[in-house]
Motif scaffolding. Structure first.
Motif, PDB file in Angstrom:
ATOM      1  N   VAL A 298       0.876  -1.168   0.000  1.00 34.03           N
ATOM      2  CA  VAL A 298       0.000   0.000   0.000  1.00 34.03           C
ATOM      3  C   VAL A 298       0.916   1.220   0.000  1.00 34.03           C
ATOM      4  N   ILE A 299       0.784   2.029  -1.037  1.00 34.00           N
ATOM      5  CA  ILE A 299       1.651   3.186  -1.236  1.00 34.00           C
ATOM      6  C   ILE A 299       0.932   4.423  -0.721  1.00 34.00           C
ATOM      7  N   GLY A 300       1.435   4.983   0.378  1.00 37.09           N
ATOM      8  CA  GLY A 300       0.799   6.134   1.021  1.00 37.09           C
ATOM      9  C   GLY A 300       0.044   5.669   2.242  1.00 37.09           C
ATOM     10  N   LEU A 301       0.482   6.097   3.416  1.00 38.54           N
ATOM     11  CA  LEU A 301      -0.094   5.604   4.666  1.00 38.54           C
ATOM     12  C   LEU A 301      -0.826   6.683   5.445  1.00 38.54           C
ATOM     13  N   GLY A 302      -1.653   7.430   4.740  1.00 39.70           N
ATOM     14  CA  GLY A 302      -2.483   8.438   5.380  1.00 39.70           C
ATOM     15  C   GLY A 302      -3.818   7.858   5.807  1.00 39.70           C
ATOM     16  N   TYR A 303      -4.831   8.704   5.835  1.00 34.54           N
ATOM     17  CA  TYR A 303      -6.141   8.272   6.340  1.00 34.54           C
ATOM     18  C   TYR A 303      -6.840   7.276   5.425  1.00 34.54           C
ATOM     19  N   VAL A 304      -6.381   7.130   4.179  1.00 34.35           N
ATOM     20  CA  VAL A 304      -6.929   6.126   3.273  1.00 34.35           C
ATOM     21  C   VAL A 304      -6.080   4.853   3.306  1.00 34.35           C
ATOM     22  N   GLY A 305      -4.796   4.993   3.122  1.00 35.35           N
ATOM     23  CA  GLY A 305      -3.907   3.850   2.986  1.00 35.35           C
ATOM     24  C   GLY A 305      -3.753   3.008   4.237  1.00 35.35           C
ATOM     25  N   LEU A 306      -3.611   3.657   5.388  1.00 36.68           N
ATOM     26  CA  LEU A 306      -3.382   2.883   6.608  1.00 36.68           C
ATOM     27  C   LEU A 306      -4.555   1.970   6.961  1.00 36.68           C
ATOM     28  N   PRO A 307      -5.799   2.464   6.986  1.00 39.58           N
ATOM     29  CA  PRO A 307      -6.910   1.547   7.275  1.00 39.58           C
ATOM     30  C   PRO A 307      -7.040   0.423   6.233  1.00 39.58           C
ATOM     31  N   LEU A 308      -6.742   0.732   4.983  1.00 40.83           N
ATOM     32  CA  LEU A 308      -6.806  -0.287   3.937  1.00 40.83           C
ATOM     33  C   LEU A 308      -5.732  -1.353   4.169  1.00 40.83           C
ATOM     34  N   ALA A 309      -4.520  -0.907   4.475  1.00 39.92           N
ATOM     35  CA  ALA A 309      -3.430  -1.843   4.763  1.00 39.92           C
ATOM     36  C   ALA A 309      -3.783  -2.715   5.968  1.00 39.92           C
ATOM     37  N   HIS A 310      -4.349  -2.098   6.984  1.00 40.08           N
ATOM     38  CA  HIS A 310      -4.756  -2.838   8.181  1.00 40.08           C
ATOM     39  C   HIS A 310      -5.792  -3.905   7.829  1.00 40.08           C
ATOM     40  N   ALA A 311      -6.771  -3.542   7.018  1.00 40.54           N
ATOM     41  CA  ALA A 311      -7.827  -4.488   6.642  1.00 40.54           C
ATOM     42  C   ALA A 311      -7.243  -5.676   5.876  1.00 40.54           C
ATOM     43  N   PHE A 312      -6.361  -5.420   4.920  1.00 36.56           N
ATOM     44  CA  PHE A 312      -5.772  -6.499   4.143  1.00 36.56           C
ATOM     45  C   PHE A 312      -4.814  -7.349   4.969  1.00 36.56           C
ATOM     46  N   SER A 313      -4.191  -6.766   5.992  1.00 35.62           N
ATOM     47  CA  SER A 313      -3.185  -7.505   6.771  1.00 35.62           C
ATOM     48  C   SER A 313      -3.791  -8.660   7.554  1.00 35.62           C
ATOM     49  N   GLY A 314      -5.098  -8.667   7.714  1.00 37.98           N
ATOM     50  CA  GLY A 314      -5.747  -9.784   8.374  1.00 37.98           C
ATOM     51  C   GLY A 314      -5.761 -11.046   7.529  1.00 37.98           C
ATOM     52  N   LYS A 315      -5.516 -10.887   6.218  1.00 40.45           N
ATOM     53  CA  LYS A 315      -5.581 -12.029   5.308  1.00 40.45           C
ATOM     54  C   LYS A 315      -4.311 -12.223   4.477  1.00 40.45           C
ATOM     55  N   TYR A 316      -3.601 -11.135   4.188  1.00 38.12           N
ATOM     56  CA  TYR A 316      -2.442 -11.201   3.303  1.00 38.12           C
ATOM     57  C   TYR A 316      -1.240 -10.510   3.943  1.00 38.12           C
ATOM     58  N   PRO A 317      -0.035 -10.882   3.510  1.00 35.01           N
ATOM     59  CA  PRO A 317       1.125 -10.087   3.905  1.00 35.01           C
ATOM     60  C   PRO A 317       1.015  -8.702   3.252  1.00 35.01           C
ATOM     61  N   VAL A 318       1.253  -7.658   4.030  1.00 33.47           N
ATOM     62  CA  VAL A 318       1.126  -6.289   3.539  1.00 33.47           C
ATOM     63  C   VAL A 318       2.354  -5.489   3.963  1.00 33.47           C
ATOM     64  N   ILE A 319       2.854  -4.702   3.026  1.00 29.28           N
ATOM     65  CA  ILE A 319       3.909  -3.751   3.355  1.00 29.28           C
ATOM     66  C   ILE A 319       3.361  -2.365   3.076  1.00 29.28           C
ATOM     67  N   GLY A 320       3.325  -1.542   4.114  1.00 29.22           N
ATOM     68  CA  GLY A 320       2.905  -0.158   3.967  1.00 29.22           C
ATOM     69  C   GLY A 320       4.109   0.688   3.611  1.00 29.22           C
ATOM     70  N   PHE A 321       4.021   1.417   2.504  1.00 33.40           N
ATOM     71  CA  PHE A 321       5.124   2.252   2.022  1.00 33.40           C
ATOM     72  C   PHE A 321       4.717   3.713   2.100  1.00 33.40           C
ATOM     73  N   ASP A 322       5.612   4.522   2.627  1.00 32.79           N
ATOM     74  CA  ASP A 322       5.397   5.963   2.654  1.00 32.79           C
ATOM     75  C   ASP A 322       6.754   6.631   2.476  1.00 32.79           C
ATOM     76  N   ILE A 323       6.786   7.816   1.876  1.00 33.72           N
ATOM     77  CA  ILE A 323       8.062   8.494   1.643  1.00 33.72           C
ATOM     78  C   ILE A 323       8.573   9.217   2.885  1.00 33.72           C
ATOM     79  N   ALA A 324       7.741   9.347   3.913  1.00 31.55           N
ATOM     80  CA  ALA A 324       8.126  10.081   5.127  1.00 31.55           C
ATOM     81  C   ALA A 324       8.638   9.118   6.201  1.00 31.55           C
ATOM     82  N   GLN A 325       9.924   9.198   6.499  1.00 34.88           N
ATOM     83  CA  GLN A 325      10.516   8.316   7.503  1.00 34.88           C
ATOM     84  C   GLN A 325       9.865   8.512   8.872  1.00 34.88           C
ATOM     85  N   ASP A 326       9.503   9.763   9.218  1.00 36.96           N
ATOM     86  CA  ASP A 326       8.870   9.986  10.520  1.00 36.96           C
ATOM     87  C   ASP A 326       7.518   9.274  10.617  1.00 36.96           C
ATOM     88  N   ARG A 327       6.799   9.166   9.500  1.00 36.60           N
ATOM     89  CA  ARG A 327       5.533   8.429   9.494  1.00 36.60           C
ATOM     90  C   ARG A 327       5.788   6.934   9.715  1.00 36.60           C
TER      91      ARG A 327
END
Length: 179
Positions: A6-35
């Motif tokens: 999931v590219i972009g871990l804001g208010y759209v990407g993070l919940p989506l990544a979380h939902a998929f992580s219950g069934k699939y391996p997921v890597i959340g990618f964001d360009i901001a190291q602090d995030r």
């Protein structure tokens, strides 16, 4: 085996990544190291996920990174970057194009790129696909495929979450739409 980035871990990407992580391996990618650091510690400043939910996702199958090499072995890429508007109230596609460039450098045969960022009709095939082809050297609908799923997140809404809403999805071929 399906592995999702999931590219972009804001208010759209993070919940989506979380939902998929219950069934699939997921890597959340964001360009901001602090995030990335914030999420790895279990915190989400957008408050879309609780600390428990972030830690649950990590315990399941989710990782966070800002290194594109870490997502190179994924085969589904979901782009959820922002689409700001410029001073003339036109969409600024820069984040979308940059995300497409990043994916293009690691895209492999039979991969699927799904755009969930808010864009106008035709933007995926007219603006993003040529970038994917240029950076990957692959051919659209022969070597790789695309999908589109309009963003359906209402920031801060804890009742109508991504797992409780019906999603509209499409694919660049009937087979990809079904998949």
């Amino acid at each position: 085996m399906i592995k999702i980035a999931v590219i972009g871990l804001g208010y759209v990407g993070l919940p989506l990544a979380h939902a998929f992580s219950g069934k699939y391996p997921v890597i959340g990618f964001d360009i901001a190291q602090d995030r990335i650091d914030e999420l790895a510690s279990g915190q989400d400043r957008t408050l879309e996920l609780s600390e428990l939910q972030v830690k649950e996702a990590i315990a399941n199958r989710m990782q966070f990174t800002c290194n594109s090499d870490d997502i190179a072995d994924c085969n589904i890429y979901i782009v959820t970057v922002p689409t700001p508007i410029d001073k003339n109230k036109r969409p600024d596609l820069t984040p979308l194009i940059k995300a497409s460039e990043t994916i293009g450098t690691i895209l492999n045969k039979d991969d699927i790129v799904i755009y969930e960022s808010t864009v106008y009709p035709g933007a995926t095939e007219e603006d993003c696909v040529p970038v994917l082809e240029k950076y990957s050297g692959l051919t659209f609908n022969k070597d790789f495929f695309c999908g589109y799923s309009p963003e359906r997140i209402n920031p801060g809404d804890k009742v109508h979450t991504v797992t409780k809403k019906k999603k509209v999805t499409s694919g660049s071929t009937p087979e990809i739409a079904k998949k």
